[in-house]
Design a protein around this motif. Structure first.
Motif, PDB file in Angstrom:
ATOM      1  N   SER A  10       0.834  -1.188   0.000  1.00 33.90           N
ATOM      2  CA  SER A  10       0.000   0.000   0.000  1.00 33.90           C
ATOM      3  C   SER A  10       0.877   1.249   0.000  1.00 33.90           C
ATOM      4  N   LYS A  11       0.457   2.251  -0.761  1.00 33.21           N
ATOM      5  CA  LYS A  11       1.211   3.506  -0.751  1.00 33.21           C
ATOM      6  C   LYS A  11       0.926   4.272   0.536  1.00 33.21           C
ATOM      7  N   ASN A  12      -0.170   3.925   1.189  1.00 35.29           N
ATOM      8  CA  ASN A  12      -0.531   4.574   2.448  1.00 35.29           C
ATOM      9  C   ASN A  12       0.174   3.860   3.596  1.00 35.29           C
ATOM     10  N   THR A  13       1.457   4.176   3.803  1.00 35.68           N
ATOM     11  CA  THR A  13       2.215   3.515   4.865  1.00 35.68           C
ATOM     12  C   THR A  13       1.675   3.949   6.214  1.00 35.68           C
ATOM     13  N   SER A  14       1.486   2.969   7.074  1.00 28.94           N
ATOM     14  CA  SER A  14       0.932   3.307   8.385  1.00 28.94           C
ATOM     15  C   SER A  14       2.011   3.920   9.261  1.00 28.94           C
ATOM     16  N   ARG A  15       1.691   5.013   9.874  1.00 30.81           N
ATOM     17  CA  ARG A  15       2.617   5.690  10.777  1.00 30.81           C
ATOM     18  C   ARG A  15       2.275   5.289  12.202  1.00 30.81           C
ATOM     19  N   LYS A  16       3.296   5.316  13.039  1.00 34.72           N
ATOM     20  CA  LYS A  16       3.089   4.994  14.440  1.00 34.72           C
ATOM     21  C   LYS A  16       2.252   6.106  15.092  1.00 34.72           C
ATOM     22  N   PRO A  17       1.390   5.733  16.033  1.00 38.04           N
ATOM     23  CA  PRO A  17       0.616   6.783  16.715  1.00 38.04           C
ATOM     24  C   PRO A  17       1.531   7.693  17.529  1.00 38.04           C
ATOM     25  N   GLU A  18       1.113   8.906  17.715  1.00 34.41           N
ATOM     26  CA  GLU A  18       1.933   9.908  18.409  1.00 34.41           C
ATOM     27  C   GLU A  18       2.314   9.462  19.817  1.00 34.41           C
ATOM     28  N   TRP A  19       1.380   8.787  20.531  1.00 32.84           N
ATOM     29  CA  TRP A  19       1.651   8.394  21.914  1.00 32.84           C
ATOM     30  C   TRP A  19       2.715   7.309  21.996  1.00 32.84           C
ATOM     31  N   LEU A  20       3.009   6.643  20.875  1.00 35.08           N
ATOM     32  CA  LEU A  20       3.996   5.575  20.884  1.00 35.08           C
ATOM     33  C   LEU A  20       5.417   6.097  20.645  1.00 35.08           C
ATOM     34  N   ARG A  21       5.511   7.331  20.238  1.00 34.35           N
ATOM     35  CA  ARG A  21       6.821   7.906  19.919  1.00 34.35           C
ATOM     36  C   ARG A  21       7.553   8.316  21.195  1.00 34.35           C
ATOM     37  N   VAL A  22       8.840   8.054  21.221  1.00 41.23           N
ATOM     38  CA  VAL A  22       9.666   8.412  22.369  1.00 41.23           C
ATOM     39  C   VAL A  22      10.278   9.783  22.122  1.00 41.23           C
ATOM     40  N   LYS A  23      10.130  10.650  23.122  1.00 44.57           N
ATOM     41  CA  LYS A  23      10.693  11.992  22.971  1.00 44.57           C
ATOM     42  C   LYS A  23      12.209  11.952  23.187  1.00 44.57           C
ATOM     43  N   LEU A  24      12.920  12.723  22.392  1.00 43.53           N
ATOM     44  CA  LEU A  24      14.368  12.808  22.551  1.00 43.53           C
ATOM     45  C   LEU A  24      14.705  13.527  23.847  1.00 43.53           C
ATOM     46  N   PRO A  25      15.754  13.070  24.518  1.00 44.82           N
ATOM     47  CA  PRO A  25      16.140  13.739  25.753  1.00 44.82           C
ATOM     48  C   PRO A  25      16.862  15.047  25.450  1.00 44.82           C
ATOM     49  N   VAL A  26      16.106  16.128  25.406  1.00 47.32           N
ATOM     50  CA  VAL A  26      16.679  17.448  25.129  1.00 47.32           C
ATOM     51  C   VAL A  26      16.035  18.490  26.051  1.00 47.32           C
ATOM     52  N   GLY A  27      16.600  19.669  26.072  1.00 46.08           N
ATOM     53  CA  GLY A  27      16.013  20.776  26.820  1.00 46.08           C
ATOM     54  C   GLY A  27      16.787  21.112  28.081  1.00 46.08           C
ATOM     55  N   GLN A  28      16.520  22.322  28.588  1.00 42.36           N
ATOM     56  CA  GLN A  28      17.232  22.819  29.760  1.00 42.36           C
ATOM     57  C   GLN A  28      16.889  22.022  31.013  1.00 42.36           C
ATOM     58  N   THR A  29      15.622  21.669  31.196  1.00 42.37           N
ATOM     59  CA  THR A  29      15.227  20.915  32.394  1.00 42.37           C
ATOM     60  C   THR A  29      15.866  19.543  32.380  1.00 42.37           C
ATOM     61  N   TYR A  30      15.876  18.904  31.218  1.00 40.75           N
ATOM     62  CA  TYR A  30      16.549  17.598  31.100  1.00 40.75           C
ATOM     63  C   TYR A  30      18.025  17.747  31.468  1.00 40.75           C
ATOM     64  N   ALA A  31      18.674  18.774  30.943  1.00 38.66           N
ATOM     65  CA  ALA A  31      20.096  18.987  31.212  1.00 38.66           C
ATOM     66  C   ALA A  31      20.339  19.222  32.698  1.00 38.66           C
ATOM     67  N   ASN A  32      19.422  19.944  33.370  1.00 41.85           N
ATOM     68  CA  ASN A  32      19.572  20.182  34.810  1.00 41.85           C
ATOM     69  C   ASN A  32      19.467  18.875  35.593  1.00 41.85           C
TER      70      ASN A  32
END
Ligand code: SF4
Length: 96
Positions: A10-32
């Protein structure tokens, strides 16, 4: 010989749902949080357990500490924490 059915891709490739995605460890609070854990040589279940939520939790200033070290006496198959006999247990019970 049995021929297997051919499935059209299928040309309509299924994408993973947003809630399944892991956020990258970035940002000032993460760094602190990272700095506090590193400077104080703290053990966290977040790191020892290879938790996939670190980017999200540490990014909002939350980490969960292991107060007696980074070794667990249990050996749960789903968990990445090292298994063994923590040094504090040896000190409490020198005979065993
Ligand atoms: S606090 Fe967040 S990152 Fe740490 S172990 Fe719990 S879910 Fe994972």
């Amino acid at each position: 010989m049995i021929e297997l059915p051919v499935v059209e891709s299928s040309k309509n490739t299924s994408r993973k749902p947003e809630w399944l995605r892991v956020k990258l460890p970035v940002g000032q609070t993460y760094a602190n949080v990272r700095r506090i854990v590193d400077v104080n040589k703290l053990h966290t279940i977040c790191e020892s357990g290879n938790c996939p939520n670190m980017g999200e939790c540490w990014g909002t200033g939350t980490a969960t500490f292991m107060i007696l070290g980074n070794v667990c006496t249990r050996s749960c198959t789903f968990c990445a924490v090292a298994t063994g006999c923590p040094m504090n247990m040896i000190r409490m019970n020198p005979a065993g």
